[in-house]
Design a protein around this motif. Sequence first.
Motif, PDB file in Angstrom:
ATOM      1  N   ILE A 201       0.734  -1.176   0.179  1.00  0.00           N
ATOM      2  CA  ILE A 201       0.017  -0.266  -0.072  1.00  0.00           C
ATOM      3  C   ILE A 201       0.781   1.181   0.147  1.00  0.00           C
ATOM      4  CG2 ILE A 201      -0.383   0.411   2.254  1.00  0.00           C
ATOM      5  CD1 ILE A 201      -3.389   0.641   2.066  1.00  0.00           C
ATOM      6  N   TYR A 202       2.234   1.182   0.304  1.00  0.00           N
ATOM      7  CA  TYR A 202       3.012   2.304   0.318  1.00  0.00           C
ATOM      8  C   TYR A 202       3.146   3.144  -0.865  1.00  0.00           C
ATOM      9  CZ  TYR A 202       7.434   4.762   0.698  1.00  0.00           C
ATOM     10  OH  TYR A 202       8.203   5.939   0.589  1.00  0.00           O
ATOM     11  N   PRO A 203       3.266   2.508  -1.882  1.00  0.00           N
ATOM     12  CA  PRO A 203       3.185   3.412  -3.372  1.00  0.00           C
ATOM     13  C   PRO A 203       1.923   4.251  -3.641  1.00  0.00           C
ATOM     14  CG  PRO A 203       4.207   1.329  -3.805  1.00  0.00           C
ATOM     15  CD  PRO A 203       3.446   1.209  -2.289  1.00  0.00           C
ATOM     16  N   LEU A 204       0.740   3.622  -3.349  1.00  0.00           N
ATOM     17  CA  LEU A 204      -0.423   4.265  -3.666  1.00  0.00           C
ATOM     18  C   LEU A 204      -0.689   5.296  -2.560  1.00  0.00           C
ATOM     19  CD1 LEU A 204      -3.217   4.389  -4.731  1.00  0.00           C
ATOM     20  CD2 LEU A 204      -4.131   2.752  -3.276  1.00  0.00           C
ATOM     21  N   VAL A 205      -0.160   5.300  -1.122  1.00  0.00           N
ATOM     22  CA  VAL A 205      -0.497   6.273  -0.125  1.00  0.00           C
ATOM     23  C   VAL A 205       0.675   7.469  -0.664  1.00  0.00           C
ATOM     24  CG1 VAL A 205      -0.122   7.020   2.124  1.00  0.00           C
ATOM     25  CG2 VAL A 205      -1.307   4.788   1.702  1.00  0.00           C
ATOM     26  N   TYR A 206       1.900   7.122  -1.068  1.00  0.00           N
ATOM     27  CA  TYR A 206       2.844   7.932  -1.261  1.00  0.00           C
ATOM     28  C   TYR A 206       2.211   8.756  -2.613  1.00  0.00           C
ATOM     29  CZ  TYR A 206       7.168  10.159  -1.649  1.00  0.00           C
ATOM     30  OH  TYR A 206       8.576  11.086  -1.619  1.00  0.00           O
ATOM     31  N   ALA A 207       1.426   8.294  -3.592  1.00  0.00           N
ATOM     32  CA  ALA A 207       1.269   8.893  -4.707  1.00  0.00           C
ATOM     33  C   ALA A 207       0.264   9.933  -4.347  1.00  0.00           C
ATOM     34  CB  ALA A 207       0.682   8.033  -5.856  1.00  0.00           C
ATOM     35  N   ILE A 208      -0.982   9.381  -3.528  1.00  0.00           N
ATOM     36  CA  ILE A 208      -1.976  10.344  -3.105  1.00  0.00           C
ATOM     37  C   ILE A 208      -1.397  11.412  -2.304  1.00  0.00           C
ATOM     38  CG2 ILE A 208      -3.964  10.579  -1.688  1.00  0.00           C
ATOM     39  CD1 ILE A 208      -4.537   7.445  -2.324  1.00  0.00           C
ATOM     40  N   GLN A 209      -0.495  11.133  -1.368  1.00  0.00           N
ATOM     41  CA  GLN A 209       0.118  12.230  -0.693  1.00  0.00           C
ATOM     42  C   GLN A 209       0.699  13.375  -1.774  1.00  0.00           C
ATOM     43  OE1 GLN A 209       2.593  11.404   2.445  1.00  0.00           O
ATOM     44  NE2 GLN A 209       0.907  10.531   3.675  1.00  0.00           N
ATOM     45  N   LEU A 210       1.547  12.855  -2.492  1.00  0.00           N
ATOM     46  CA  LEU A 210       2.188  13.817  -3.575  1.00  0.00           C
ATOM     47  C   LEU A 210       1.120  14.563  -4.499  1.00  0.00           C
ATOM     48  CD1 LEU A 210       4.918  14.839  -4.714  1.00  0.00           C
ATOM     49  CD2 LEU A 210       4.647  12.779  -6.561  1.00  0.00           C
ATOM     50  N   TYR A 211      -0.019  13.849  -4.852  1.00  0.00           N
ATOM     51  CA  TYR A 211      -0.865  14.646  -5.740  1.00  0.00           C
ATOM     52  C   TYR A 211      -1.538  15.661  -4.485  1.00  0.00           C
ATOM     53  CZ  TYR A 211      -5.219  15.476  -8.573  1.00  0.00           C
ATOM     54  OH  TYR A 211      -5.874  16.239  -9.227  1.00  0.00           O
ATOM     55  N   GLY A 212      -1.705  15.323  -3.351  1.00  0.00           N
ATOM     56  CA  GLY A 212      -2.395  16.245  -2.400  1.00  0.00           C
ATOM     57  C   GLY A 212      -1.201  17.487  -2.308  1.00  0.00           C
ATOM     58  N   GLN A 213      -0.123  17.410  -2.220  1.00  0.00           N
ATOM     59  CA  GLN A 213       0.850  18.467  -2.092  1.00  0.00           C
ATOM     60  C   GLN A 213       0.604  19.300  -3.581  1.00  0.00           C
ATOM     61  OE1 GLN A 213       1.634  18.924   1.136  1.00  0.00           O
ATOM     62  NE2 GLN A 213       3.724  19.276   0.520  1.00  0.00           N
ATOM     63  N   ILE A 214       0.493  18.800  -4.694  1.00  0.00           N
ATOM     64  CA  ILE A 214       0.309  19.603  -6.064  1.00  0.00           C
ATOM     65  C   ILE A 214      -1.037  20.126  -5.942  1.00  0.00           C
ATOM     66  CG2 ILE A 214      -0.102  19.208  -8.413  1.00  0.00           C
ATOM     67  CD1 ILE A 214       1.663  16.802  -8.356  1.00  0.00           C
ATOM     68  N   ILE A 215      -2.079  19.671  -5.183  1.00  0.00           N
ATOM     69  CA  ILE A 215      -3.344  20.273  -5.224  1.00  0.00           C
ATOM     70  C   ILE A 215      -3.135  21.525  -4.124  1.00  0.00           C
ATOM     71  CG2 ILE A 215      -5.690  20.146  -4.089  1.00  0.00           C
ATOM     72  CD1 ILE A 215      -5.566  17.433  -4.901  1.00  0.00           C
ATOM     73  N   VAL A 216      -2.397  21.515  -3.151  1.00  0.00           N
ATOM     74  CA  VAL A 216      -2.076  22.561  -2.309  1.00  0.00           C
ATOM     75  C   VAL A 216      -1.308  23.587  -2.902  1.00  0.00           C
ATOM     76  CG1 VAL A 216      -0.640  23.249  -0.393  1.00  0.00           C
ATOM     77  CG2 VAL A 216      -1.862  21.356  -0.123  1.00  0.00           C
ATOM     78  N   GLY A 217      -0.303  23.392  -3.733  1.00  0.00           N
ATOM     79  CA  GLY A 217       0.215  24.541  -4.598  1.00  0.00           C
ATOM     80  C   GLY A 217      -0.809  25.104  -5.635  1.00  0.00           C
ATOM     81  N   THR A 218      -1.440  24.337  -6.241  1.00  0.00           N
ATOM     82  CA  THR A 218      -2.173  25.001  -7.349  1.00  0.00           C
ATOM     83  C   THR A 218      -3.579  25.742  -6.793  1.00  0.00           C
ATOM     84  OG1 THR A 218      -3.598  23.070  -7.418  1.00  0.00           O
ATOM     85  CG2 THR A 218      -1.614  23.002  -8.893  1.00  0.00           C
ATOM     86  N   SER A 219      -4.007  25.394  -5.703  1.00  0.00           N
ATOM     87  CA  SER A 219      -4.944  25.948  -4.893  1.00  0.00           C
ATOM     88  C   SER A 219      -4.548  27.282  -4.303  1.00  0.00           C
ATOM     89  CB  SER A 219      -5.714  25.146  -4.013  1.00  0.00           C
ATOM     90  OG  SER A 219      -4.848  24.919  -3.101  1.00  0.00           O
TER      91      SER A 219
END
Length: 470
Positions: A201-219
């Motif tokens: 599950i680690y790669p999936l959680v990491y990918a979601i967290q990285l996408y969450g960081q991108i959302i923070v930057g764009t918002s």
Amino acid sequence: MASLQFHGGIDANIGYDGWDKDLRRVPQLFGLQLKMQLLTGLMPTPQIPRHMPQWLQLGMSLLARFHCLLVIFIGLHFGLLFSKSTLDALPTGDLENITDALTMALIYFFAAYACIYWCVRSKRLLSYLHFINQQYRHHSLAGVSFVNCHATYRWANNFSAIWMGACLAGVILWGITPLVLGHHALPLKCWYPFDALSGRIYPLVYAIQLYGQIIVGTSYGYGGLMFVTLSLLLLAQFDVLYCSLKNLDAHARLLSGESLMKLSALQSELLLDDASCELGQYALLKEHATDLQRLTCKRMRPFPSMQSAAHSGLVECVRLHRFILECAAELEQLFSPYCLCKSLQITILLCLLVFVGVSGSREVVRVINQLQYLGLTLFELLMFTYCGEQLRRHSVRVGDAYFRGSWWIHAPQMRNDVLIFLANSRRAVEITAGKFYVMDVNRLRLVITQAFSFLTLLQQLDAKKAAEES
């Protein structure tokens, strides 16, 4: 759109000088910003070309809505996870862990709020941008000098790209730090109801967290870049208005058939005389001399009277001023609730980031990431307050611009119109935060003062806890 007389009665696309100085009108001022809005999941109802097949239009519309919902869900779910982490850290009394989790919860909850806000306001924003595209003036009233606002369009696009890039670089650097260092860890240390570091599950959680960081930057980046873009364009329209008022007499002379020799003498007076060329008369644009040979050869015939031409020119200036005020009022309506939440969030975030930076661990990567967030937060506050201050100061200079020209020549015929116009232009354009306070440089000082007041309180609590433990 301005009437044909605004452009000298010749052609709406006429250039007052060479195309390197008086560039053509841009049909879409916000192309880059709209693409960013669509790609970042902040446009649930995109403008899809009608020539596309019906099934493709429906598919793209559903995909845009799904993207918006996904962005909002990820922001909210990270906010809830960090809230749980904050609650778990409260019984320990460790202020560093509490402020770490609280900071991230605040960041993600505001990111979710920003996504929801711009998705809800998307149609109104698109209508507002369309209105500006249709009605803005790309150069000033035809006269012996002019300004062109194409440079503002270029600056707005450059700033939008740089600011969005800076926001994304800051959050992505935080997100990829464990990968770069080769650590089997997650970039965001939040509570999970399962073992997030397990192999499958680690790669999936990491990918979601990285996408969450991108959302923070764009918002974070989108609201700031759109506010600065609209503020720059309004300031440029004020410059167009002020140059038009300065050239009101020259406009009347040009249209009424004044000779090239007399117009050239008036041009030298307006552009070289110290009384009419003071520093700071324009906020952004640069004034250029008109190619009088081109305009005098193409001006409309029969020539109207000078009184009629001057009055028509004043009407065009009043229409432009009304357009600017309508745009400023809509800008206030769009950004007032956003600025209120933004200023409150920045106040708390500044306090927490400085406290974590001062009292937390001294890991190099951690310090760099904290400095990035702190720098972006401070610069974002500066963007909103400085642009608000510039609009407030520059919007009340109509009288100064009018009196730079030969106003006394037409004063007896247009006295009542001019007095009403000048009286209506005394009210400054102000961008407020929820109607509570104005976004200006005073607000910048107050936010920083409040943030450091909260910081002092946190440091006192931390020192008291350390004294009790010792």
